[in-house]
Design a protein around this motif. Structure first.
Motif, PDB file in Angstrom:
ATOM      1  N   PRO A 308       0.789  -1.049  -0.068  1.00 36.24           N
ATOM      2  CA  PRO A 308      -0.107   0.021  -0.003  1.00 36.24           C
ATOM      3  C   PRO A 308       0.638   1.226   0.060  1.00 36.24           C
ATOM      4  O   PRO A 308       1.705   1.301   0.522  1.00 36.24           O
ATOM      5  N   LYS A 309       0.435   2.468  -0.673  1.00 36.98           N
ATOM      6  CA  LYS A 309       1.225   3.659  -0.772  1.00 36.98           C
ATOM      7  C   LYS A 309       0.638   4.562   0.251  1.00 36.98           C
ATOM      8  O   LYS A 309       1.289   5.574   0.661  1.00 36.98           O
ATOM      9  N   ASN A 310      -0.696   4.447   0.727  1.00 37.65           N
ATOM     10  CA  ASN A 310      -1.370   5.167   1.746  1.00 37.65           C
ATOM     11  C   ASN A 310      -2.239   4.357   2.620  1.00 37.65           C
ATOM     12  O   ASN A 310      -2.747   3.203   2.111  1.00 37.65           O
ATOM     13  N   ILE A 311      -2.593   4.841   3.790  1.00 31.51           N
ATOM     14  CA  ILE A 311      -3.210   3.976   4.721  1.00 31.51           C
ATOM     15  C   ILE A 311      -4.406   3.749   4.577  1.00 31.51           C
ATOM     16  O   ILE A 311      -4.957   2.918   4.896  1.00 31.51           O
ATOM     17  N   HIS A 312      -5.307   4.543   3.656  1.00 32.09           N
ATOM     18  CA  HIS A 312      -6.614   4.078   3.484  1.00 32.09           C
ATOM     19  C   HIS A 312      -6.911   3.850   1.954  1.00 32.09           C
ATOM     20  O   HIS A 312      -8.041   4.016   1.522  1.00 32.09           O
ATOM     21  N   GLU A 313      -5.532   3.324   1.109  1.00 31.52           N
ATOM     22  CA  GLU A 313      -5.882   3.009  -0.089  1.00 31.52           C
ATOM     23  C   GLU A 313      -6.874   1.789  -0.078  1.00 31.52           C
ATOM     24  O   GLU A 313      -7.292   1.119   0.661  1.00 31.52           O
ATOM     25  N   ARG A 314      -7.462   1.976  -1.340  1.00 26.65           N
ATOM     26  CA  ARG A 314      -8.596   0.701  -1.843  1.00 26.65           C
ATOM     27  C   ARG A 314      -7.992  -0.341  -2.548  1.00 26.65           C
ATOM     28  O   ARG A 314      -6.796  -0.054  -3.316  1.00 26.65           O
ATOM     29  N   SER A 315      -8.478  -1.536  -2.762  1.00 28.01           N
ATOM     30  CA  SER A 315      -8.155  -2.463  -3.523  1.00 28.01           C
ATOM     31  C   SER A 315      -9.430  -3.284  -3.843  1.00 28.01           C
ATOM     32  O   SER A 315     -10.175  -3.614  -2.965  1.00 28.01           O
ATOM     33  N   PRO A 316      -9.763  -3.526  -5.325  1.00 27.67           N
ATOM     34  CA  PRO A 316     -10.665  -4.705  -5.555  1.00 27.67           C
ATOM     35  C   PRO A 316     -10.211  -5.986  -4.939  1.00 27.67           C
ATOM     36  O   PRO A 316      -9.001  -6.239  -4.741  1.00 27.67           O
ATOM     37  N   ILE A 317     -11.232  -6.927  -4.699  1.00 29.00           N
ATOM     38  CA  ILE A 317     -10.669  -8.210  -3.875  1.00 29.00           C
ATOM     39  C   ILE A 317     -11.777  -9.467  -4.333  1.00 29.00           C
ATOM     40  O   ILE A 317     -13.100  -9.165  -4.453  1.00 29.00           O
ATOM     41  N   PHE A 318     -11.078 -10.531  -4.660  1.00 29.31           N
ATOM     42  CA  PHE A 318     -11.688 -11.907  -4.994  1.00 29.31           C
ATOM     43  C   PHE A 318     -11.138 -12.665  -3.994  1.00 29.31           C
ATOM     44  O   PHE A 318      -9.923 -13.068  -3.876  1.00 29.31           O
ATOM     45  N   LEU A 319     -11.892 -13.279  -2.926  1.00 29.36           N
ATOM     46  CA  LEU A 319     -11.454 -14.070  -1.830  1.00 29.36           C
ATOM     47  C   LEU A 319     -12.408 -15.125  -1.524  1.00 29.36           C
ATOM     48  O   LEU A 319     -13.611 -15.220  -1.746  1.00 29.36           O
ATOM     49  N   GLY A 320     -11.704 -16.312  -1.198  1.00 31.20           N
ATOM     50  CA  GLY A 320     -12.777 -17.598  -0.714  1.00 31.20           C
ATOM     51  C   GLY A 320     -12.019 -18.936  -1.172  1.00 31.20           C
ATOM     52  O   GLY A 320     -10.682 -18.938  -1.074  1.00 31.20           O
ATOM     53  N   SER A 321     -12.736 -19.804  -1.565  1.00 31.43           N
ATOM     54  CA  SER A 321     -12.318 -20.989  -2.067  1.00 31.43           C
ATOM     55  C   SER A 321     -11.391 -21.106  -2.956  1.00 31.43           C
ATOM     56  O   SER A 321     -11.515 -20.298  -3.986  1.00 31.43           O
ATOM     57  N   TYR A 322     -10.198 -22.040  -2.645  1.00 31.21           N
ATOM     58  CA  TYR A 322      -9.192 -21.727  -3.562  1.00 31.21           C
ATOM     59  C   TYR A 322      -9.522 -22.182  -5.022  1.00 31.21           C
ATOM     60  O   TYR A 322      -9.028 -21.316  -5.862  1.00 31.21           O
ATOM     61  N   ASP A 323     -10.368 -23.291  -5.360  1.00 32.86           N
ATOM     62  CA  ASP A 323     -10.759 -23.442  -6.474  1.00 32.86           C
ATOM     63  C   ASP A 323     -11.496 -22.344  -7.282  1.00 32.86           C
ATOM     64  O   ASP A 323     -11.371 -21.838  -8.601  1.00 32.86           O
ATOM     65  N   ASP A 324     -12.339 -21.730  -6.506  1.00 30.54           N
ATOM     66  CA  ASP A 324     -13.349 -20.732  -7.047  1.00 30.54           C
ATOM     67  C   ASP A 324     -12.403 -19.277  -7.527  1.00 30.54           C
ATOM     68  O   ASP A 324     -12.555 -18.817  -8.540  1.00 30.54           O
ATOM     69  N   VAL A 325     -11.478 -19.173  -6.659  1.00 31.49           N
ATOM     70  CA  VAL A 325     -10.723 -17.882  -6.992  1.00 31.49           C
ATOM     71  C   VAL A 325      -9.721 -18.336  -8.164  1.00 31.49           C
ATOM     72  O   VAL A 325      -9.411 -17.334  -9.034  1.00 31.49           O
ATOM     73  N   GLU A 326      -9.384 -19.326  -8.226  1.00 33.14           N
ATOM     74  CA  GLU A 326      -8.407 -19.895  -9.334  1.00 33.14           C
ATOM     75  C   GLU A 326      -9.250 -19.503 -10.750  1.00 33.14           C
ATOM     76  O   GLU A 326      -8.525 -19.094 -11.715  1.00 33.14           O
ATOM     77  N   GLU A 327     -10.523 -19.705 -10.654  1.00 36.87           N
ATOM     78  CA  GLU A 327     -11.386 -19.554 -11.998  1.00 36.87           C
ATOM     79  C   GLU A 327     -11.216 -18.136 -12.176  1.00 36.87           C
ATOM     80  O   GLU A 327     -11.090 -17.639 -13.394  1.00 36.87           O
ATOM     81  N   ILE A 328     -11.314 -17.176 -11.512  1.00 30.57           N
ATOM     82  CA  ILE A 328     -11.578 -15.755 -11.762  1.00 30.57           C
ATOM     83  C   ILE A 328     -10.162 -15.345 -12.076  1.00 30.57           C
ATOM     84  O   ILE A 328      -9.910 -14.545 -12.767  1.00 30.57           O
ATOM     85  N   LYS A 329      -9.058 -15.896 -11.738  1.00 25.46           N
ATOM     86  CA  LYS A 329      -7.643 -15.571 -11.873  1.00 25.46           C
ATOM     87  C   LYS A 329      -7.314 -15.993 -13.327  1.00 25.46           C
ATOM     88  O   LYS A 329      -6.839 -15.090 -13.946  1.00 25.46           O
ATOM     89  N   ALA A 330      -7.950 -16.956 -13.724  1.00 27.01           N
ATOM     90  CA  ALA A 330      -7.889 -17.493 -15.081  1.00 27.01           C
ATOM     91  C   ALA A 330      -8.321 -16.574 -16.084  1.00 27.01           C
ATOM     92  O   ALA A 330      -7.790 -16.142 -17.135  1.00 27.01           O
ATOM     93  N   LEU A 331      -9.536 -15.943 -15.658  1.00 30.28           N
ATOM     94  CA  LEU A 331     -10.197 -15.010 -16.648  1.00 30.28           C
ATOM     95  C   LEU A 331      -9.565 -13.768 -16.587  1.00 30.28           C
ATOM     96  O   LEU A 331      -9.429 -12.974 -17.776  1.00 30.28           O
ATOM     97  N   TYR A 332      -8.884 -13.301 -15.756  1.00 30.98           N
ATOM     98  CA  TYR A 332      -8.119 -12.037 -15.598  1.00 30.98           C
ATOM     99  C   TYR A 332      -6.837 -12.215 -16.423  1.00 30.98           C
ATOM    100  O   TYR A 332      -6.405 -11.260 -17.190  1.00 30.98           O
ATOM    101  N   ALA A 333      -6.239 -13.383 -16.228  1.00 26.24           N
ATOM    102  CA  ALA A 333      -5.073 -13.878 -17.037  1.00 26.24           C
ATOM    103  C   ALA A 333      -5.265 -13.867 -18.569  1.00 26.24           C
ATOM    104  O   ALA A 333      -4.552 -13.248 -19.215  1.00 26.24           O
ATOM    105  N   ALA A 334      -6.506 -14.265 -18.723  1.00 21.56           N
ATOM    106  CA  ALA A 334      -6.887 -14.376 -20.306  1.00 21.56           C
ATOM    107  C   ALA A 334      -6.895 -13.137 -20.787  1.00 21.56           C
ATOM    108  O   ALA A 334      -6.673 -12.788 -21.897  1.00 21.56           O
ATOM    109  N   GLU A 335      -7.349 -12.031 -19.953  1.00 17.23           N
ATOM    110  CA  GLU A 335      -7.656 -10.654 -20.361  1.00 17.23           C
ATOM    111  C   GLU A 335      -6.396 -10.139 -20.648  1.00 17.23           C
ATOM    112  O   GLU A 335      -6.270  -9.075 -21.591  1.00 17.23           O
ATOM    113  N   GLU A 336      -5.301 -10.495 -19.755  1.00 18.38           N
ATOM    114  CA  GLU A 336      -4.108  -9.777 -19.965  1.00 18.38           C
ATOM    115  C   GLU A 336      -3.288 -10.053 -21.500  1.00 18.38           C
ATOM    116  O   GLU A 336      -2.596  -9.287 -21.898  1.00 18.38           O
ATOM    117  N   LYS A 337      -3.768 -11.240 -22.000  1.00 17.47           N
ATOM    118  CA  LYS A 337      -3.090 -11.766 -22.994  1.00 17.47           C
ATOM    119  C   LYS A 337      -3.450 -10.543 -24.298  1.00 17.47           C
ATOM    120  O   LYS A 337      -4.436 -10.177 -24.302  1.00 17.47           O
TER     121      LYS A 337
END
Ligand code: P6P
Length: 337
Positions: A308-337
């Protein structure tokens, strides 16, 4: 007499932390003392939150209470209680609270080695309708002995020594990790003690629930929109997920931790960094999720790696079951390409 000994062998949170401390022979008990002051704050808030409803009902609160004092808003009151409890512990040197624009630098005579970041009463807008709310906290060790500066709290979440939340709902439940797993304690009001009720919590590897404010759908980016679509119309013929959204982070995260699934507060066009705060919402909940075998992702990286750069900084967050978060990570990775 196994059952009996179970009933009389009360594992209180204090005893649990003392057991943890014995694993660190060099420890001088400072962490145990710090935690006992955080627990004191939670007990106070629990009482105040439970009374708030009643006070409002029988008109005690209104604008002033029976002593004619200006009735403080609960989140302001809770913040004052935690600040005072943490300073008086003599174990802290910097405090960051959701309620205070500036960090609190503890006066030299009362300084200790810990930095505490916290949201004293998250979701407080839900008090009047009786929805569960909570206190969220994270603990860092001060980086160097010198004059405490903010870079002691602008550390990545992976450097936290401990994190937890206390949920004020049908019961008062404190969920804590000191880096060796996650344990849940429930307040026994007759004893005034938190008793171990959920030992070694592990989040299911995959869940059937997704938790997001669908009212923001029109502002979502493509990967989030695609993921939520998949929850509703699974392509692999599996049944759709259920949507559960309480709108109080502590309640949504607690359900996710116990039942599995995924909690999302994505970025959107209105707020490109999402809404939730890094230091005292995203980091503590991400720390707990990883300790329980789940994971936490910002859309770009592992949440706990964020610096963090400042103490009240915000961030998007996706958290929970390992496999469920893995799925959304794959969608963001595909977006990067
Ligand atoms: P929204 C409560 O106000 C809070 O800070 C969190 O507890 C909760 O997860 C989030 O905001 C809810 O935000 O935009 O869905 O109402």
């Amino acid at each position: 007499h196994e059952a009996d000994s179970h009933r009389t062998d009360l594992m209180t949170i204090t005893r649990y932390v003392l057991n943890e401390q014995s694993r660190h022979p060099e420890s001088r008990g400072d962490f145990t003392i710090l935690l006992s002051h955080i627990v004191l704050g939670c007990k106070f808030v629990c009482t105040a939150v439970n009374k708030a409803g009643l006070a409002k009902l029988i008109g005690l609160a209104g604008e002033t209470n029976v002593q004619g004092e200006e009735q403080k808003k609960l989140d302001v009151l809770s913040n004052e209680v935690f600040i005072k409890a943490l300073v008086s512990s003599g174990r802290t040197c910097i405090l960051v609270s959701e309620e205070d624009e500036e960090a609190t630098i503890v006066e030299p005579s009362k300084r200790g080695r810990y930095c505490v970041v916290f949201d004293p009463l998250d979701g407080s807008s839900n008090i009047d309708c009786g929805v569960s709310i909570g206190t969220i906290f994270g603990i860092y060790m001060v980086k160097d002995g010198g004059e405490p500066t903010l870079d002691n709290v602008l550390q990545p979440g992976k450097n936290m020594l401990a994190a937890g939340y206390c949920m004020y709902g049908s019961s008062c439940t404190l969920v804590l990790s000191t880096g060796t797993g996650v344990n849940g304690f429930t307040l026994d009001p007759s004893l005034g003690e938190f008793i171990l009720t959920h030992p070694n919590i592990k989040i299911p590897k995959k869940g059937k629930i997704y938790s997001v404010n669908e009212g923001n759908t029109k502002n979502w980016d493509a990967p989030t929109a695609k993921y939520v679509e998949k929850c509703k119309f699974p392509k692999d013929g599996s049944s759709p997920k259920s949507l559960r959204y309480i709108g109080s982070m502590v309640a949504d995260v607690h359900r996710t931790l116990l039942y599995g699934g995924i909690f999302l507060y994505p970025a959107d066009k209105k707020s490109p960094n999402g809404k939730l705060r890094v230091l005292y919402e995203v980091f503590p909940m991400s720390f707990l999720m990883e300790q329980a075998g789940g994971q936490a992702f910002t859309g770009k990286q592992r949440a706990l790696d964020l610096v963090p750069k400042n103490i009240h900084e915000r961030s998007p967050i996706f958290l929970g079951s390992y496999d469920d978060v893995e799925e959304i990570k794959a969608l963001y990775a595909a977006e990067e390409k």
